[in-house]
Write a protein that holds these residues in place. Structure first.
Motif, PDB file in Angstrom:
ATOM      1  N   UNK A 147       0.750  -1.382  -0.006  1.00  0.00           N
ATOM      2  CA  UNK A 147       0.097  -0.309   0.354  1.00  0.00           C
ATOM      3  C   UNK A 147       1.099   0.933  -0.275  1.00  0.00           C
ATOM      4  N   UNK A 148       1.831   1.158   0.434  1.00  0.00           N
ATOM      5  CA  UNK A 148       2.783   2.297   0.411  1.00  0.00           C
ATOM      6  C   UNK A 148       4.412   1.847   0.347  1.00  0.00           C
ATOM      7  N   UNK A 149       5.110   2.072  -0.328  1.00  0.00           N
ATOM      8  CA  UNK A 149       6.540   2.261  -0.246  1.00  0.00           C
ATOM      9  C   UNK A 149       8.068   3.098   0.618  1.00  0.00           C
ATOM     10  N   UNK A 150       7.485   4.283   1.311  1.00  0.00           N
ATOM     11  CA  UNK A 150       7.355   5.309   2.648  1.00  0.00           C
ATOM     12  C   UNK A 150       7.992   4.204   3.499  1.00  0.00           C
ATOM     13  N   UNK A 179       4.920 -13.908 -14.160  1.00  0.00           N
ATOM     14  CA  UNK A 179       4.992 -13.282 -15.265  1.00  0.00           C
ATOM     15  C   UNK A 179       3.250 -12.927 -15.881  1.00  0.00           C
ATOM     16  N   UNK A 180       2.052 -11.871 -15.402  1.00  0.00           N
ATOM     17  CA  UNK A 180       2.648 -10.761 -15.049  1.00  0.00           C
ATOM     18  C   UNK A 180       2.624 -10.857 -13.145  1.00  0.00           C
ATOM     19  N   UNK A 181       3.226 -10.061 -13.009  1.00  0.00           N
ATOM     20  CA  UNK A 181       2.881 -10.323 -11.563  1.00  0.00           C
ATOM     21  C   UNK A 181       2.483  -8.635 -11.757  1.00  0.00           C
ATOM     22  N   UNK A 182       1.388  -8.672 -10.531  1.00  0.00           N
ATOM     23  CA  UNK A 182       0.949  -8.233  -9.925  1.00  0.00           C
ATOM     24  C   UNK A 182       1.137  -7.112  -8.928  1.00  0.00           C
ATOM     25  N   UNK A 183       0.671  -6.215  -8.313  1.00  0.00           N
ATOM     26  CA  UNK A 183       1.093  -4.677  -6.996  1.00  0.00           C
ATOM     27  C   UNK A 183      -0.647  -4.586  -7.100  1.00  0.00           C
ATOM     28  N   UNK A 184      -1.215  -5.160  -5.421  1.00  0.00           N
ATOM     29  CA  UNK A 184      -2.017  -4.124  -4.967  1.00  0.00           C
ATOM     30  C   UNK A 184      -2.075  -3.276  -3.900  1.00  0.00           C
ATOM     31  N   UNK A 185      -2.682  -2.501  -4.271  1.00  0.00           N
ATOM     32  CA  UNK A 185      -3.007  -0.880  -2.870  1.00  0.00           C
ATOM     33  C   UNK A 185      -4.270  -0.164  -2.370  1.00  0.00           C
ATOM     34  N   UNK A 186      -5.101  -0.836  -1.689  1.00  0.00           N
ATOM     35  CA  UNK A 186      -5.801   0.070  -1.188  1.00  0.00           C
ATOM     36  C   UNK A 186      -5.537   1.410  -0.752  1.00  0.00           C
ATOM     37  N   UNK A 195       0.571   9.163  -3.273  1.00  0.00           N
ATOM     38  CA  UNK A 195       1.427   8.409  -3.399  1.00  0.00           C
ATOM     39  C   UNK A 195       1.054   7.487  -4.934  1.00  0.00           C
ATOM     40  N   UNK A 196       0.085   7.637  -5.216  1.00  0.00           N
ATOM     41  CA  UNK A 196      -0.157   6.924  -6.384  1.00  0.00           C
ATOM     42  C   UNK A 196      -0.087   6.568  -7.219  1.00  0.00           C
ATOM     43  N   UNK A 197       0.670   7.668  -8.024  1.00  0.00           N
ATOM     44  CA  UNK A 197       1.596   7.136  -9.250  1.00  0.00           C
ATOM     45  C   UNK A 197       3.321   7.393  -8.630  1.00  0.00           C
TER      46      UNK A 197
END
Length: 352
Positions: A147-150, A179-186, A195-197
């Protein structure tokens, strides 16, 4: 860019009919089911604020958790009825010590039309160490929740200082053949909506697709507040400030709508379960870690497999329960309806 949900009309002659005793797993609205989500545990290595409280969780009793052979039995019957994708969820599936065995047994199954596919949704903590064994066992696809990379934000949101472990798992997955690898964020207002972009760019840098999920009323504490939910349209507006978005056609039964970024091969997905539900094309059914079949993520009813699995029931009994469960599926979850009732179970106990 407003999605229009499919409206299903209930046929009067089918409303109270018995479930068909043969053929594919179909509900009263003609939706054929091909995807079984299998929760392996309700426990998790994180304590995300939108999912569960930090303390005081009531975990499922260990003896109630289905064993590997029990899971395989249900999956074998489901595969014989046309279920072709098995997605392993939790809680956190990597907490199952027998995960490799579960994957190995399931990957050996076949439908009448061919082999099944095994996918997994995970927070990736410990994935870097186990991924080669999981792939050897038959794992075919991965969704990783981030959900975040901070770092400071991650600690506040998950109540655990484990971002480094998550990033290590993502790196391992991005370097693998999955593949394909998918990353999920709420997407959450005031939490990560700025932080979406950056998350999309992070996914691109790792050869993955970023998918944003509207926050749903599935927290164990029942504290969901619609006002804090970032909507599909708001997500797209934020991303459109950096990229030109072009809708990708041919969604089918996939939960995510996809958009191409600046005409490139890179895409972003949005799962808008609240504001643009995709119930009309839903082909999913769920098995909880303690043996309950659920025909919808938001269902308030369950179909108990345990008496059959542990009481000498036959394969025919399991098939009958699967058919009845799916036959009684409602046309939609009705989150936007004032009468909507949040499921008693939280997401960690239902399975993501």
């Amino acid at each position: 860019m407003t999605a229009v949900p499919i409206v299903l009309a209930e046929r009067a002659d089918l409303a109270f009919a018995d479930a068909p005793g043969s053929g594919p797993l179909v509900d009263r609205f003609g939706r054929v089911h091909r995807d079984l989500r299998i929760s392996l545990t309700d426990r998790c290595s994180l304590r995300c604020t939108y999912c569960m409280p930090e303390q005081g969780n009531e975990w499922l009793a260990r003896q109630s958790i289905l064993g590997t052979v029990e899971i395989e039995r249900v999956a074998r019957i489901a595969a014989s009825l046309g279920i072709s994708t098995f997605r392993l969820t939790g809680g956190e599936p990597l907490l199952r010590r027998d995960l490799e065995e579960v994957i190995g047994r399931l990957s050996a199954l076949e439908t009448p039309d061919g082999p099944v596919e095994i996918a997994m949704t995970t927070n990736a903590i410990g994935l870097d160490e186990r991924l080669p064994r999981l792939i050897d066992a038959g794992l075919g696809r991965l969704n990783i929740s981030v959900d975040t990379i901070r770092a400071d934000r991650f600690s506040d949101l998950t109540r655990r200082d484990r971002l480094g472990d998550v990033l290590a798992g993502i790196r391992a997955a991005s370097e693998s053949a999955l593949t394909p690898l998918k990353l999920n964020a709420v997407a959450m207002r005031g939490v990560n909506d700025d932080e979406l972009a950056d998350l999309v760019q992070f996914a691109i840098d790792h050869g993955a697709q970023m998918r944003f999920i509207e926050q749903m009323p599935l927290d164990a504490g029942h504290t969901w507040d619609r006002a804090r939910m970032v909507t599909r349209d708001e997500i797209l507006e934020a991303l459109a400030e950096r990229w030109e978005l072009t809708a990708v056609p041919g969604r089918g039964g996939a939960p995510a709508e996809s958009w191409r970024l600046d005409g490139s091969a890179h895409t972003v997905g949005v799962i808008a379960s609240v504001t643009a539900p995709f119930c009309g094309a839903c082909d999913r059914v769920r098995l909880t870690a303690d043996g309950q079949m659920r025909n919808c993520l938001f269902s308030n009813s369950e179909f108990d497999l345990v008496p059959i699995l542990r009481g000498g029931g036959s394969d025919a009994d399991i098939e009958d329960l699967l058919r009845r469960c799916i036959w009684k599926k409602l046309p939609g979850h009705a989150i936007n309806d004032p009468s909507f009732l949040q499921p008693a179970r939280g997401m960690n106990a239902i399975g993501g």
